[in-house]
Scaffold this motif. Structure first.
Motif, PDB file in Angstrom:
ATOM      1  N   GLU A  57       0.841  -1.202   0.000  1.00 29.04           N
ATOM      2  CA  GLU A  57       0.000   0.000   0.000  1.00 29.04           C
ATOM      3  C   GLU A  57       0.875   1.250   0.000  1.00 29.04           C
ATOM      4  OE1 GLU A  57      -3.937   1.679   2.217  1.00 29.04           O
ATOM      5  OE2 GLU A  57      -2.402   0.773   3.489  1.00 29.04           O
ATOM      6  N   TYR A  58       1.995   1.211   0.702  1.00 28.50           N
ATOM      7  CA  TYR A  58       2.927   2.326   0.692  1.00 28.50           C
ATOM      8  C   TYR A  58       3.388   2.631  -0.731  1.00 28.50           C
ATOM      9  CZ  TYR A  58       3.574   2.371   5.804  1.00 28.50           C
ATOM     10  OH  TYR A  58       3.412   2.482   7.150  1.00 28.50           O
ATOM     11  N   ILE A  59       3.645   1.597  -1.507  1.00 26.28           N
ATOM     12  CA  ILE A  59       4.076   1.789  -2.891  1.00 26.28           C
ATOM     13  C   ILE A  59       2.950   2.407  -3.720  1.00 26.28           C
ATOM     14  CG2 ILE A  59       4.799   0.581  -5.000  1.00 26.28           C
ATOM     15  CD1 ILE A  59       6.337  -1.347  -3.150  1.00 26.28           C
ATOM     16  N   ARG A  60       1.713   1.970  -3.489  1.00 26.09           N
ATOM     17  CA  ARG A  60       0.581   2.562  -4.210  1.00 26.09           C
ATOM     18  C   ARG A  60       0.412   4.039  -3.829  1.00 26.09           C
ATOM     19  NH1 ARG A  60      -1.601  -2.533  -3.088  1.00 26.09           N
ATOM     20  NH2 ARG A  60      -2.804  -1.738  -1.340  1.00 26.09           N
ATOM     21  N   ILE A  61       0.586   4.358  -2.558  1.00 24.49           N
ATOM     22  CA  ILE A  61       0.501   5.754  -2.107  1.00 24.49           C
ATOM     23  C   ILE A  61       1.600   6.579  -2.771  1.00 24.49           C
ATOM     24  CG2 ILE A  61       0.840   7.265  -0.104  1.00 24.49           C
ATOM     25  CD1 ILE A  61      -0.576   5.085   1.582  1.00 24.49           C
ATOM     26  N   TYR A  62       2.805   6.041  -2.804  1.00 27.15           N
ATOM     27  CA  TYR A  62       3.944   6.721  -3.425  1.00 27.15           C
ATOM     28  C   TYR A  62       3.644   7.052  -4.886  1.00 27.15           C
ATOM     29  CZ  TYR A  62       8.605   7.096  -5.534  1.00 27.15           C
ATOM     30  OH  TYR A  62       9.695   7.504  -6.253  1.00 27.15           O
ATOM     31  N   HIS A  63       3.127   6.080  -5.626  1.00 30.02           N
ATOM     32  CA  HIS A  63       2.833   6.303  -7.038  1.00 30.02           C
ATOM     33  C   HIS A  63       1.668   7.273  -7.227  1.00 30.02           C
ATOM     34  CE1 HIS A  63       5.526   2.954  -7.910  1.00 30.02           C
ATOM     35  NE2 HIS A  63       5.638   3.533  -9.079  1.00 30.02           N
ATOM     36  N   ALA A  64       0.680   7.187  -6.363  1.00 27.90           N
ATOM     37  CA  ALA A  64      -0.434   8.131  -6.473  1.00 27.90           C
ATOM     38  C   ALA A  64       0.051   9.559  -6.230  1.00 27.90           C
ATOM     39  CB  ALA A  64      -1.537   7.759  -5.488  1.00 27.90           C
ATOM     40  N   TYR A  65       0.992   9.693  -5.338  1.00 25.32           N
ATOM     41  CA  TYR A  65       1.518  11.029  -5.024  1.00 25.32           C
ATOM     42  C   TYR A  65       2.409  11.563  -6.139  1.00 25.32           C
ATOM     43  CZ  TYR A  65       3.777  14.806  -2.440  1.00 25.32           C
ATOM     44  OH  TYR A  65       4.257  16.029  -2.044  1.00 25.32           O
ATOM     45  N   PHE A  66       3.335  10.736  -6.629  1.00 33.78           N
ATOM     46  CA  PHE A  66       4.299  11.216  -7.610  1.00 33.78           C
ATOM     47  C   PHE A  66       3.838  11.067  -9.052  1.00 33.78           C
ATOM     48  CE2 PHE A  66       7.216  10.789  -3.995  1.00 33.78           C
ATOM     49  CZ  PHE A  66       7.796  12.042  -4.040  1.00 33.78           C
ATOM     50  N   VAL A  67       3.138   9.997  -9.385  1.00 36.38           N
ATOM     51  CA  VAL A  67       2.705   9.803 -10.777  1.00 36.38           C
ATOM     52  C   VAL A  67       1.399  10.543 -11.036  1.00 36.38           C
ATOM     53  CG1 VAL A  67       2.032   8.107 -12.513  1.00 36.38           C
ATOM     54  CG2 VAL A  67       3.905   7.606 -10.956  1.00 36.38           C
ATOM     55  N   LEU A  68       0.421  10.330 -10.163  1.00 37.13           N
ATOM     56  CA  LEU A  68      -0.874  10.989 -10.351  1.00 37.13           C
ATOM     57  C   LEU A  68      -0.868  12.427  -9.848  1.00 37.13           C
ATOM     58  CD1 LEU A  68      -3.277   8.116  -9.276  1.00 37.13           C
ATOM     59  CD2 LEU A  68      -2.570   8.750 -11.569  1.00 37.13           C
ATOM     60  N   GLN A  69       0.120  12.755  -9.024  1.00 34.18           N
ATOM     61  CA  GLN A  69       0.270  14.083  -8.441  1.00 34.18           C
ATOM     62  C   GLN A  69      -0.958  14.492  -7.637  1.00 34.18           C
ATOM     63  OE1 GLN A  69       1.441  16.592 -11.713  1.00 34.18           O
ATOM     64  NE2 GLN A  69       3.437  15.638 -11.841  1.00 34.18           N
ATOM     65  N   TRP A  70      -1.463  13.536  -6.845  1.00 28.49           N
ATOM     66  CA  TRP A  70      -2.583  13.824  -5.959  1.00 28.49           C
ATOM     67  C   TRP A  70      -2.090  14.633  -4.773  1.00 28.49           C
ATOM     68  CZ3 TRP A  70      -5.573   8.569  -5.330  1.00 28.49           C
ATOM     69  CH2 TRP A  70      -6.209   8.257  -6.542  1.00 28.49           C
TER      70      TRP A  70
END
Length: 155
Positions: free
Chosen positions: A25-38
């Motif tokens: 889940e940490y990895i999904r959060i990381y990608h949502a923050y950096f890739v999706l720029q949420w």
């Protein structure tokens, strides 16, 4: 000693550890923050967690990025692209549902972004799907070799 989860090995200080659901889940959060720029509040809402967990997750992934295999990062990137595709499709549907004052340029840009993200998602998925499966049985090269050997025997 080797711990195994999903056939991924993660080296850490000459040992192997497995990533549990929290770390994934940490990895999904990381990608949502950096890739999706949420924004942080969007992450908290989507993942049903606190701001402290978001901060901890991002810091953990940055600190440990080199200690787990690229398959985990690849899965996170696929997840992030799927989320962006969902969001952009909702935006497109909302804009297309308007009967007056449709923004044609916005619709074109969303379609271009959807097409680009779909191509990228397809490429990322083809990387994960192209890995050899030990349960697949015989490979294509083995089939061709057997056919050529059979042809040599008959001629």
């Amino acid at each position: 000693m080797i711990n195994k989860q999903k056939d991924y090995y993660i080296p850490e200080f000459d040992q192997y550890v497995k990533l549990d659901d929290v770390k994934q889940e940490y990895i999904r959060i990381y990608h949502a923050y950096f890739v999706l720029q949420w924004e942080t509040y969007e992450l908290c809402e989507h993942f049903q967690c606190s701001n402290a967990k978001i901060t901890k997750a991002i810091a953990w992934v940055i600190e440990n990025k080199g200690k787990f295999p690229p398959e985990y990062l690849l899965e996170g990137a696929i997840y992030a692209l799927r989320e962006r595709l969902k969001l952009n499709r909702k935006l497109l549907d909302t804009e297309l549902a308007k009967t007056k004052f449709q923004d044609k340029r916005f619709i074109i840009e969303l379609n271009n972004q959807l097409r680009f993200d779909e191509e990228r998602l397809f490429k990322l998925q083809s990387i994960t799907d192209s890995k050899p499966d030990t349960d697949a049985g015989i490979s294509a090269s083995s089939v061709l070799r057997l056919i050529s050997e059979a042809q040599k025997k008959t001629s």
